[in-house]
Scaffold this motif. Structure first.
Motif, short mmCIF file in Angstrom:
data_model
loop_
_atom_site.label_atom_id
_atom_site.label_comp_id
_atom_site.label_asym_id
_atom_site.label_seq_id
_atom_site.Cartn_x
_atom_site.Cartn_y
_atom_site.Cartn_z
N ARG A 75 0.84 -1.19 0.00
CA ARG A 75 0.00 0.00 0.00
C ARG A 75 0.88 1.25 0.00
O ARG A 75 2.10 1.16 0.18
CB ARG A 75 -0.92 0.01 1.22
N SER A 76 0.28 2.40 -0.15
CA SER A 76 1.03 3.65 -0.14
C SER A 76 1.12 4.20 1.28
O SER A 76 0.16 4.12 2.05
CB SER A 76 0.34 4.68 -1.04
N ARG A 77 2.28 4.77 1.61
CA ARG A 77 2.52 5.27 2.97
C ARG A 77 1.47 6.28 3.39
O ARG A 77 0.96 6.23 4.52
CB ARG A 77 3.91 5.89 3.03
N ASP A 78 1.12 7.21 2.53
CA ASP A 78 0.16 8.26 2.87
C ASP A 78 -1.06 8.23 1.95
O ASP A 78 -1.71 9.26 1.73
CB ASP A 78 0.83 9.63 2.79
N GLY A 79 -1.35 7.06 1.41
CA GLY A 79 -2.48 6.96 0.50
C GLY A 79 -2.13 7.35 -0.92
O GLY A 79 -1.03 7.86 -1.20
N ILE A 80 -3.04 7.10 -1.83
CA ILE A 80 -2.88 7.48 -3.24
C ILE A 80 -3.97 8.48 -3.57
O ILE A 80 -5.16 8.15 -3.59
CB ILE A 80 -2.97 6.25 -4.16
N TRP A 81 -3.57 9.70 -3.84
CA TRP A 81 -4.52 10.79 -4.04
C TRP A 81 -4.66 11.09 -5.54
O TRP A 81 -3.67 11.37 -6.21
CB TRP A 81 -4.08 12.03 -3.27
N LEU A 82 -5.88 11.03 -6.02
CA LEU A 82 -6.16 11.28 -7.44
C LEU A 82 -7.33 12.24 -7.59
O LEU A 82 -8.25 12.26 -6.77
CB LEU A 82 -6.51 9.96 -8.15
N ARG A 83 -7.29 13.00 -8.66
CA ARG A 83 -8.40 13.89 -9.02
C ARG A 83 -9.36 13.11 -9.90
O ARG A 83 -8.95 12.45 -10.85
CB ARG A 83 -7.85 15.10 -9.78
N ILE A 84 -10.65 13.16 -9.59
CA ILE A 84 -11.67 12.44 -10.33
C ILE A 84 -12.50 13.42 -11.14
O ILE A 84 -13.02 14.41 -10.61
CB ILE A 84 -12.61 11.67 -9.38
N GLU A 85 -12.64 13.15 -12.43
CA GLU A 85 -13.45 14.00 -13.31
C GLU A 85 -14.27 13.14 -14.25
O GLU A 85 -13.86 12.04 -14.61
CB GLU A 85 -12.55 14.94 -14.12
N ARG A 86 -15.42 13.64 -14.64
CA ARG A 86 -16.24 12.95 -15.65
C ARG A 86 -15.61 13.15 -17.01
O ARG A 86 -15.05 14.20 -17.32
CB ARG A 86 -17.67 13.50 -15.66
N ARG A 87 -15.75 12.14 -17.85
CA ARG A 87 -15.25 12.28 -19.22
C ARG A 87 -16.24 13.08 -20.05
O ARG A 87 -17.42 12.99 -19.84
CB ARG A 87 -15.06 10.88 -19.85
#
Length: 448
Positions: free
Chosen positions: A436-448
């Motif tokens: 897993r990632s040490r501090d989480g995996i942060w991503l931006r979510i957008e509609r296509r």
């Protein structure tokens, strides 16, 4: 967007550094030479350990002589409070009996039968993520929720929203963050009755999880007896008799098995999917190709064979970030590998983390390249140096299930959504129960 970089690789790592880091981050403690070596020896005052990367030796241990190299108790000690005597930890006759009962539930035909439940969980995950469009999210939390939903729907025919399922899910989230991949017993030979030095709350959390699983299995036993049980994986496993003895699992044995199904089917799938989404966020061209391919999804099992790009991407994510980074076996008699003598009781470490990034085996070993699976090098390494689900007799029972689940979720989530990585928040992999990632995996979510 800058692609993810491999972890720093020190030239040398002392025993003291290993002891200091093993409870927090065993991956960054690995010296650079292990990504080039065919075999390496690691000595402690109490035992000798041998990392093996040479493909023919890996084949010997996993495929040709698996009974001569049983699973090491040094690893199982840390997992026993939760997993008891599950198929993941047992050896010899106990393990063979358990596999005879479990394997029929995961045969090819059963995948088709469980697909509607898997599809329903994937659609629910997509709907939850669609509602977060325009936000920056911690994607491991999302994938954990989705993978848990798949397990509950296929195993017990209940969605994640079920009260007991919710409790198990939240308790397990706490457990996986508190439990390192190695317990102190991995380094020090402790007497049987000596305390195992689990982290604070680990045993209590394991007891709560097992109590909840016991409630689910007892309820299912009652429904089986009444003839009202759904035809799902739990019913199949609980009613399958060992073809040699005619016995079924006892209630306690079933709790052990459900615990490992949840670990293997939830933890590992969540890890693989979150890293796959991150890799795609840093490689938008591949993300767009998956989105286009996913337009053909209809909800029918035949969709699986059409998701070729999604499958290549998921396989590549499993190569770069194998959920279980290391597997440990033990010699039952002296062995002779590469002009070295392995004494009886030596630890044999098989590391997908190193094997999948080995500089003398793979072209561009640290690079993300889903197209590699169609090259000669990729095909060869896929046969000889790719073991995300282990291999041979002890290959993960649910490997086929996991590949269908991961590919489906990846395709359906990206069909109408786009993920973008956040500058300055590159994830750092650590080994807890899974990578897993040490501090989480942060991503931006957008509609296509």
């Amino acid at each position: 967007m800058i692609p993810p970089k491999p972890l720093p690789r020190p030239d040398r790592v002392s025993l003291w550094r290993y002891v200091k880091l093993f409870r927090r981050d065993i991956l960054s403690a690995q010296p650079a030479r292990l990504y080039r070596a065919w075999m390496a020896e690691f000595k402690t005052p109490f035992f000798r350990s041998f990392l093996i990367n040479q493909p023919d030796l890996v084949k010997t241990v996993l495929k040709e002589r698996p009974l001569d190299f049983p699973k090491s108790n040094r690893i199982s000690e840390g997992l026993r409070p939760l997993l008891g005597k599950s198929v993941f930890l047992t050896n010899g006759a106990d393990w063979q009996r358990q596999r005879r009962i479990i394997d029929p539930a995961f045969e090819g035909g059963r995948l088709r039968e469980t697909y509607p439940a898997m599809w329903a969980a994937a659609e629910a995950a997509r709907a939850r993520l669609m509602a977060r469009a325009g936000e920056t999210v911690e994607i491991e939390e999302i994938t954990s929720h989705a993978a848990a939903d798949v397990i509950f729907r296929t195993l017990f025919s209940i969605p994640i929203e079920d009260a007991t399922a919710q409790q198990v899910f939240h308790e397990f989230r706490a457990y996986q963050r508190s439990q390192p991949i190695l317990n102190l017993a991995a380094f020090v030979p402790l007497p049987r009755l000596f305390p195992r030095f689990f982290r604070k709350g680990t045993r209590a959390t394991a007891r709560r999880i097992r109590a909840l699983i016991t409630r689910l299995t007892e309820d299912r036993q009652t429904r089986i007896a009444e003839g009202t049980a759904p035809d799902d994986l739990a019913t199949k496993i609980m009613t399958t008799r060992d073809p040699q003895t005619g016995e079924t699992f006892t209630a306690e044995e079933m709790v052990d098995q459900v615990a490992i199904f949840f670990l293997a089917g939830h933890e590992t799938s969540a890890s693989a999917l979150s890293w796959a989404l991150y890799l795609l966020a840093t490689h938008p061209d591949w993300q767009d190709r998956i989105a286009q391919e996913a337009q053909t999804l209809t909800g029918d099992f035949s969709d699986v064979s059409k998701l070729k790009i999604s499958r290549d991407v998921f396989r590549e994510a499993l190569r770069l970030y194998p959920p279980v980074p290391m597997m440990v076996r033990e010699t039952t008699c002296p062995e002779h590998f590469r002009n070295r003598t392995l004494p009886k009781g030596a630890q044999v470490v098989l590391s997908p983390w190193h094997l999948h990034r080995h500089e003398r085996l793979w072209d561009n070993p640290d690079g993300f390249d889903p197209a590699r699976w169609h090259s000669e090098n990729g095909k060869t390494c896929g046969r000889e140096a790719y073991i995300p689900f282990s291999a041979g007799a002890r290959v993960c029972t649910g490997a086929g299930f996991a590949m269908v689940e991961g590919v489906l979720l990846l395709a359906l989530l990206l069909r109408d959504l786009r993920v973008t990585a956040i500058d300055g928040r590159e994830p750092v992999p650590e080994a807890h129960l899974t990578v897993r990632s040490r501090d989480g995996i942060w991503l931006r979510i957008e509609r296509r």
